[in-house]
Write a protein that holds these residues in place. Structure first.
Motif, short mmCIF file in Angstrom:
data_model
loop_
_atom_site.label_atom_id
_atom_site.label_comp_id
_atom_site.label_asym_id
_atom_site.label_seq_id
_atom_site.Cartn_x
_atom_site.Cartn_y
_atom_site.Cartn_z
N LEU A 1 4.35 8.78 -10.46
CA LEU A 1 3.81 8.86 -11.81
C LEU A 1 3.38 10.29 -12.16
CD1 LEU A 1 1.74 5.56 -12.02
CD2 LEU A 1 3.56 6.25 -13.59
N ARG A 2 3.00 11.03 -11.14
CA ARG A 2 2.55 12.41 -11.35
C ARG A 2 3.65 13.43 -11.13
NH1 ARG A 2 -1.10 9.10 -10.68
NH2 ARG A 2 -3.27 9.37 -11.34
N GLY A 3 4.84 12.96 -10.80
CA GLY A 3 5.97 13.86 -10.61
C GLY A 3 5.87 14.72 -9.38
N PHE B 1 8.92 10.46 -2.21
CA PHE B 1 8.24 9.19 -2.40
C PHE B 1 9.14 8.14 -3.05
CE2 PHE B 1 4.62 12.00 -1.73
CZ PHE B 1 3.95 11.25 -0.77
N ASN B 2 10.22 8.57 -3.67
CA ASN B 2 11.23 7.60 -4.09
C ASN B 2 11.83 6.92 -2.87
OD1 ASN B 2 14.41 7.17 -4.67
ND2 ASN B 2 13.21 6.76 -6.51
N ARG B 3 12.00 7.68 -1.80
CA ARG B 3 12.56 7.12 -0.57
C ARG B 3 11.58 6.14 0.08
NH1 ARG B 3 16.70 9.04 2.47
NH2 ARG B 3 16.61 11.06 1.42
N SER B 4 10.30 6.51 0.14
CA SER B 4 9.32 5.62 0.79
C SER B 4 9.15 4.33 0.00
CB SER B 4 7.96 6.33 0.95
OG SER B 4 7.44 6.74 -0.30
N LEU B 5 9.19 4.42 -1.33
CA LEU B 5 9.10 3.21 -2.15
C LEU B 5 10.28 2.29 -1.91
CD1 LEU B 5 7.74 1.54 -4.39
CD2 LEU B 5 8.98 2.93 -6.07
N SER C 1 16.51 5.58 -9.32
CA SER C 1 16.97 6.89 -8.84
C SER C 1 15.85 7.90 -9.06
CB SER C 1 18.23 7.31 -9.59
OG SER C 1 17.92 7.54 -10.96
N PRO C 2 15.84 8.99 -8.29
CA PRO C 2 14.79 10.00 -8.48
C PRO C 2 14.70 10.52 -9.91
CG PRO C 2 16.00 10.41 -6.45
CD PRO C 2 16.72 9.31 -7.16
N GLU C 3 15.83 10.52 -10.62
CA GLU C 3 15.82 11.02 -12.00
C GLU C 3 15.27 9.99 -12.99
OE1 GLU C 3 18.43 12.93 -9.31
OE2 GLU C 3 18.61 10.87 -10.07
N GLU C 4 15.42 8.70 -12.67
CA GLU C 4 15.04 7.65 -13.62
C GLU C 4 13.71 6.98 -13.30
OE1 GLU C 4 16.58 6.52 -16.38
OE2 GLU C 4 18.10 8.12 -16.25
N ILE C 5 13.29 7.01 -12.06
CA ILE C 5 12.16 6.19 -11.67
C ILE C 5 10.86 6.62 -12.35
CG2 ILE C 5 11.50 7.54 -9.63
CD1 ILE C 5 10.99 4.79 -8.25
N VAL D 1 0.85 -1.20 0.00
CA VAL D 1 0.00 0.00 0.00
C VAL D 1 0.88 1.24 0.00
CG1 VAL D 1 -1.60 1.37 1.39
CG2 VAL D 1 -2.03 -1.06 1.04
N ILE D 2 1.88 1.26 0.87
CA ILE D 2 2.81 2.40 0.90
C ILE D 2 3.53 2.54 -0.44
CG2 ILE D 2 4.95 3.23 1.95
CD1 ILE D 2 3.95 1.90 4.58
N GLY D 3 3.98 1.41 -0.99
CA GLY D 3 4.62 1.45 -2.29
C GLY D 3 3.68 1.90 -3.39
#
Length: 477
Positions: free
Chosen positions: A209-211, A217-221, A358-362, A199-201
């Motif tokens: 997806l919405r930037g 949220f990259n960290r929480s995932l 990475s935040p730039e690629e995800i 759920v968190i992921g």
């Protein structure tokens, strides 16, 4: 509409409705509480404000689930007195005390420290606040322990015997540590944690997806993913252990789970039914798709069975589960979701190792992020399906092999049960809509990254670089 005149059927429907609805909320509170312990621990260790904001944001969803869980759980327990009076009289000396432990020991612990966890950031020292978060998580999962202890005892009653219609306890600890208890508690604990992680992921994937807040949220995932590396495979293994116990102790349930009508003798191989169309009236499957030798590998990790798998025809219809199709497909849904979670975890880990998270690629991994969003609600479906297998597969017994469900229902007019069932449907529908509304508001609003840090460490707000992971001494890294 003959079922409207049957107190037993209506009482079973009402308890199923309240149990299925109530279970939606503790699933997330028990698992997310552990996540809150993790992020607050990282906040105290690293002094990285990002972890503090994670603790504050996800705690909002936690408390929403906690509130709905309390509102839906209390009426469910009252049914033991209103709808299932003979059952309560027969097993109350043990079953009632276990539920009492859950309320006084686990729920009160969770509720008592919840206020400090939510509102104590500026009022208590950081260590005391962290202790409160740990106590909330411990109380939530202790509640799971006591509930599963009670339910496991209904599956494999131990520690006493039924004398003149009443269960007399001779060994209290043997009753608590009944044969199903350890694996059942472990399986449910992992299920709630795994569901919460996905759920968190899934929510994190929605933001990515919405930037929106990609770093956050990259960290929480990634935190959720790191935890699933251990949880997802372990859950499959513990689920297999539960299946072995059903094979050994509840042969009627196993036969219903596999829609197995004919007995398979020991020393033979047996196919595993992937999909089938059980026909209870004809005592056969009208259609079936199976894997050769599959059942032996599932039950014993080898093709040949060392013990027979008894078919449903070994028992009279009144002594075996009647809703074979429901048990059969609920089991497959639960197993299918478990393997999907493990597969999604594996694919995501590969992408992580390739540097694609990475935040730039995800944000470019749209299919992967959509998969995590899709996985978010699947854990609920798996847990509810598992409880259907567990409880519907136990029928016609409320206490397996000891007390029949038909003998456990209260002698009340069907109209009374139908009236209370209608009220539950209306009230729970309102609660569900309210939960969706407030939950969506929390998610749409997102985290408040401008929230001031607790006063005890406000220096982080003015000079966070001094407390970044890269600036800490080598021995602290």
């Amino acid at each position: 509409m003959e079922f409207l005149q049957d107190t037993l059927v209506l009482s079973r429907i009402q308890f199923a409705l309240t149990a299925i609805f109530h279970m939606l909320w503790p699933i997330l509170t028990t698992g997310m509480a552990i996540y809150l312990v993790i992020v607050e621990g990282l906040w105290l260790r690293t002094r990285n404000p990002d972890y503090y904001h994670h603790a504050r944001f996800w705690a909002k969803l936690y408390v929403l689930n906690f509130g709905i869980g309390v509102a839906s759980g209390v009426p469910m327990e009252f049914q033991f007195g209103t709808n299932w009076g003979p059952f309560s009289e027969a097993v109350g000396d043990f079953f009632g005390s276990i539920l009492g432990f859950e309320a006084s020991m686990a729920f009160m612990l969770e509720a008592g420290f919840l206020g400090i966890m939510l509102f104590g950031w500026e009022r208590v020292p950081p260590v005391m606040h962290y202790l409160s978060t740990i106590m909330v998580a411990f109380g939530a999962n202790l509640s799971t322990f006591w509930i599963l202890t009670a339910n496991s005892w209904m599956q494999t009653p131990a520690g006493g015997e039924v004398v003149e219609g009443k269960f007399v306890v001779s060994d209290y600890f043997q009753a608590i540590f009944n044969p199903f208890m350890v694996n059942s508690v472990a399986h449910t604990f992992l299920a709630t944690l795994e569901t919460s992680l996905f759920v968190i992921g899934g929510i994190s994937a929605w933001y990515l997806l919405r930037g929106r807040h990609p770093q956050f949220f990259n960290r929480s995932l990634k935190i959720a993913l790191a935890a699933t590396i251990a949880v997802a495979p372990l859950q499959i293994y513990v689920g297999h252990l539960n299946g072995e116990q059903v094979y050994e102790r509840q042969p009627t349930k196993l036969a219903a789970m596999e829609a197995q009508w004919e007995t398979i003798p020991a020393g033979q191989t047996a196919p595993w039914s992937v999909l089938a169309l059980p026909n209870v009236a004809a005592e056969r499957n009208d259609w079936e798709l199976s894997i050769p030798n599959g059942l032996g590998y599932i039950l014993e990790l080898k093709p040949t069975l060392s013990k027979p798998v008894l078919g449903l025809k070994e028992w009279q219809p009144e002594d075996r589960p009647s809703m074979v199709g429901l048990v059969y497909y609920a089991f497959r849904i639960m197993v299918g979701v478990g393997f999907f979670f493990a597969g999604l975890m594996g694919v995501t880990v590969i992408q992580w190792l390739r540097g694609k998270l990475s935040p730039e690629e995800i944000g470019k991994q749209r299919l992967l992020l959509w998969s995590w969003m899709f996985a978010g609600p699947l854990g609920y479906l798996a847990v509810e399906s598992g409880w259907i297998v567990r409880c519907v597969g136990r029928q016609p017994w409320v206490v397996y092999g000891e007390i029949r469900t038909a003998d456990a229902v209260s002698n009340v007019p069907p109209g009374n049960v139908a009236g209370s069932l209608t009220m539950f449907i209306l009230v729970y529908s309102l609660l569900f809509v309210a939960a969706l509304y407030f939950g969506s508001r929390i998610i749409r609003k997102g985290p408040n990254l401008d929230r001031p840090l607790p006063g005890a460490i406000t220096d982080l707000a003015t000079n966070p670089a001094e407390h970044s992971p890269d600036s800490r001494p080598a021995e602290a890294k």
